[in-house]
Design a protein around this motif. Structure first.
Motif, mmCIF file in Angstrom:
data_model
loop_
_atom_site.group_PDB
_atom_site.id
_atom_site.type_symbol
_atom_site.label_atom_id
_atom_site.label_comp_id
_atom_site.label_asym_id
_atom_site.label_seq_id
_atom_site.Cartn_x
_atom_site.Cartn_y
_atom_site.Cartn_z
ATOM 1 N N GLY A 189 0.807 -1.217 0.000
ATOM 2 C CA GLY A 189 0.000 0.000 0.000
ATOM 3 C C GLY A 189 0.836 1.261 0.000
ATOM 4 O O GLY A 189 0.615 2.178 -0.805
ATOM 5 N N ILE A 190 1.804 1.320 0.874
ATOM 6 C CA ILE A 190 2.615 2.530 0.998
ATOM 7 C C ILE A 190 3.560 2.681 -0.190
ATOM 8 O O ILE A 190 3.692 3.769 -0.753
ATOM 9 C CB ILE A 190 3.358 2.541 2.345
ATOM 10 C CG1 ILE A 190 2.323 2.744 3.469
ATOM 11 C CG2 ILE A 190 4.445 3.613 2.376
ATOM 12 C CD1 ILE A 190 2.840 2.527 4.867
ATOM 13 N N LEU A 191 4.216 1.593 -0.589
ATOM 14 C CA LEU A 191 5.117 1.685 -1.742
ATOM 15 C C LEU A 191 4.348 2.037 -3.012
ATOM 16 O O LEU A 191 4.802 2.866 -3.807
ATOM 17 C CB LEU A 191 5.899 0.384 -1.923
ATOM 18 C CG LEU A 191 6.886 0.051 -0.801
ATOM 19 C CD1 LEU A 191 7.500 -1.326 -1.037
ATOM 20 C CD2 LEU A 191 7.957 1.110 -0.644
ATOM 21 N N GLY A 192 3.184 1.438 -3.202
ATOM 22 C CA GLY A 192 2.360 1.768 -4.363
ATOM 23 C C GLY A 192 1.951 3.226 -4.363
ATOM 24 O O GLY A 192 2.025 3.910 -5.390
ATOM 25 N N HIS A 193 1.539 3.716 -3.204
ATOM 26 C CA HIS A 193 1.130 5.122 -3.084
ATOM 27 C C HIS A 193 2.304 6.059 -3.379
ATOM 28 O O HIS A 193 2.176 7.020 -4.149
ATOM 29 C CB HIS A 193 0.566 5.374 -1.687
ATOM 30 C CG HIS A 193 0.212 6.799 -1.437
ATOM 31 N ND1 HIS A 193 -0.857 7.423 -2.039
ATOM 32 C CD2 HIS A 193 0.806 7.737 -0.649
ATOM 33 C CE1 HIS A 193 -0.917 8.688 -1.633
ATOM 34 N NE2 HIS A 193 0.084 8.899 -0.794
ATOM 35 N N MET A 194 3.445 5.776 -2.782
ATOM 36 C CA MET A 194 4.604 6.652 -2.989
ATOM 37 C C MET A 194 5.054 6.649 -4.448
ATOM 38 O O MET A 194 5.379 7.697 -4.999
ATOM 39 C CB MET A 194 5.768 6.221 -2.084
ATOM 40 C CG MET A 194 5.575 6.582 -0.627
ATOM 41 S SD MET A 194 5.394 8.362 -0.355
ATOM 42 C CE MET A 194 6.990 8.976 -0.887
ATOM 43 N N ASN A 195 5.066 5.504 -5.074
ATOM 44 C CA ASN A 195 5.582 5.408 -6.441
ATOM 45 C C ASN A 195 4.572 5.852 -7.489
ATOM 46 O O ASN A 195 4.964 6.346 -8.552
ATOM 47 C CB ASN A 195 6.091 3.997 -6.717
ATOM 48 C CG ASN A 195 7.314 3.695 -5.881
ATOM 49 O OD1 ASN A 195 8.169 4.544 -5.680
ATOM 50 N ND2 ASN A 195 7.393 2.488 -5.364
ATOM 51 N N ASN A 196 3.289 5.732 -7.196
ATOM 52 C CA ASN A 196 2.270 6.151 -8.151
ATOM 53 C C ASN A 196 1.831 7.603 -7.965
ATOM 54 O O ASN A 196 1.537 8.285 -8.936
ATOM 55 C CB ASN A 196 1.047 5.237 -8.073
ATOM 56 C CG ASN A 196 1.368 3.828 -8.531
ATOM 57 O OD1 ASN A 196 2.135 3.630 -9.463
ATOM 58 N ND2 ASN A 196 0.795 2.840 -7.861
ATOM 59 N N ASP A 197 1.793 8.068 -6.721
ATOM 60 C CA ASP A 197 1.259 9.398 -6.430
ATOM 61 C C ASP A 197 2.309 10.421 -6.012
ATOM 62 O O ASP A 197 2.018 11.616 -5.979
ATOM 63 C CB ASP A 197 0.205 9.312 -5.329
ATOM 64 C CG ASP A 197 -0.979 8.450 -5.717
ATOM 65 O OD1 ASP A 197 -1.246 8.299 -6.926
ATOM 66 O OD2 ASP A 197 -1.641 7.906 -4.810
ATOM 67 N N HIS A 198 3.497 9.964 -5.656
ATOM 68 C CA HIS A 198 4.513 10.886 -5.130
ATOM 69 C C HIS A 198 5.888 10.652 -5.756
ATOM 70 O O HIS A 198 6.912 10.744 -5.074
ATOM 71 C CB HIS A 198 4.594 10.760 -3.597
ATOM 72 C CG HIS A 198 3.349 11.179 -2.898
ATOM 73 N ND1 HIS A 198 2.977 12.499 -2.774
ATOM 74 C CD2 HIS A 198 2.365 10.449 -2.322
ATOM 75 C CE1 HIS A 198 1.824 12.566 -2.133
ATOM 76 N NE2 HIS A 198 1.428 11.334 -1.857
ATOM 77 N N ALA A 199 5.907 10.388 -7.041
ATOM 78 C CA ALA A 199 7.178 10.151 -7.735
ATOM 79 C C ALA A 199 8.125 11.351 -7.598
ATOM 80 O O ALA A 199 9.334 11.176 -7.406
ATOM 81 C CB ALA A 199 6.935 9.826 -9.203
ATOM 82 N N ASP A 200 7.587 12.564 -7.671
ATOM 83 C CA ASP A 200 8.426 13.759 -7.524
ATOM 84 C C ASP A 200 9.035 13.845 -6.126
ATOM 85 O O ASP A 200 10.179 14.268 -5.970
ATOM 86 C CB ASP A 200 7.624 15.026 -7.815
ATOM 87 C CG ASP A 200 7.237 15.153 -9.277
ATOM 88 O OD1 ASP A 200 7.838 14.460 -10.132
ATOM 89 O OD2 ASP A 200 6.323 15.939 -9.578
ATOM 90 N N ASP A 201 8.258 13.436 -5.116
ATOM 91 C CA ASP A 201 8.773 13.445 -3.744
ATOM 92 C C ASP A 201 9.893 12.421 -3.584
ATOM 93 O O ASP A 201 10.884 12.675 -2.897
ATOM 94 C CB ASP A 201 7.661 13.152 -2.741
ATOM 95 C CG ASP A 201 6.587 14.223 -2.733
ATOM 96 O OD1 ASP A 201 6.785 15.292 -3.356
ATOM 97 O OD2 ASP A 201 5.536 13.991 -2.116
ATOM 98 N N ASN A 202 9.722 11.245 -4.209
ATOM 99 C CA ASN A 202 10.776 10.236 -4.162
ATOM 100 C C ASN A 202 12.081 10.791 -4.730
ATOM 101 O O ASN A 202 13.157 10.589 -4.155
ATOM 102 C CB ASN A 202 10.374 8.993 -4.959
ATOM 103 C CG ASN A 202 9.345 8.152 -4.264
ATOM 104 O OD1 ASN A 202 9.206 8.175 -3.054
ATOM 105 N ND2 ASN A 202 8.606 7.374 -5.043
ATOM 106 N N LEU A 203 11.985 11.489 -5.851
ATOM 107 C CA LEU A 203 13.172 12.052 -6.479
ATOM 108 C C LEU A 203 13.797 13.128 -5.591
ATOM 109 O O LEU A 203 15.016 13.175 -5.420
ATOM 110 C CB LEU A 203 12.830 12.616 -7.857
ATOM 111 C CG LEU A 203 13.999 13.145 -8.676
ATOM 112 C CD1 LEU A 203 15.075 12.088 -8.881
ATOM 113 C CD2 LEU A 203 13.498 13.664 -10.018
ATOM 114 N N LEU A 204 12.972 13.962 -5.013
ATOM 115 C CA LEU A 204 13.463 15.016 -4.122
ATOM 116 C C LEU A 204 14.197 14.411 -2.927
ATOM 117 O O LEU A 204 15.302 14.839 -2.575
ATOM 118 C CB LEU A 204 12.280 15.871 -3.659
ATOM 119 C CG LEU A 204 12.597 17.186 -2.996
ATOM 120 C CD1 LEU A 204 13.093 18.187 -4.026
ATOM 121 C CD2 LEU A 204 11.360 17.729 -2.305
#
Length: 103
Positions: free
Chosen positions: A12-27
């Motif tokens: 759930g969390i990994l899917g959410h981060m990678n699908n909805d927060h890709a820019d945050d992951n990069l930051l």
């Protein structure tokens, strides 16, 4: 030994981060990676001690960057969001990027 989250929490969390927060992951990856040329990032794991991001550099290299939770060890799923938000805020501060409001 850090707390281990169940498969449902991880998915759930990994899917959410990678699908909805890709820019945050990069930051987050750019702020916490020792490598200066990060061009992409995907959150790949987390436990009670840290989050982990797979990064790709401009030269094509890949590496896992592990970032400890700012608030220390956690044991509950709801705490993961708080810690990722804290990492995001710290990443913004390190990179001189204005953070967006948290809702």
């Amino acid at each position: 030994m850090p707390h281990t989250f169940d498969d449902a929490a991880l998915a759930g969390i990994l899917g959410h981060m990678n699908n909805d927060h890709a820019d945050d992951n990069l930051l987050i990856a750019r702020a916490f990676s020792p490598l200066p040329d990060v061009i992409s990032s995907e959150m790949v794991a987390f436990d009670g001690a840290e989050g982990q991001w797979r990064i790709t550099t401009a030269g094509g290299g890949e590496e896992i960057v592990a970032v400890p939770w700012p608030g220390g060890e956690i044991t509950e799923r709801r705490e993961v969001r708080r810690e990722i938000v804290a990492l995001y805020d710290e990443a913004c501060s390190r990179l001189g990027v204005p953070p967006r409001p948290h809702g």
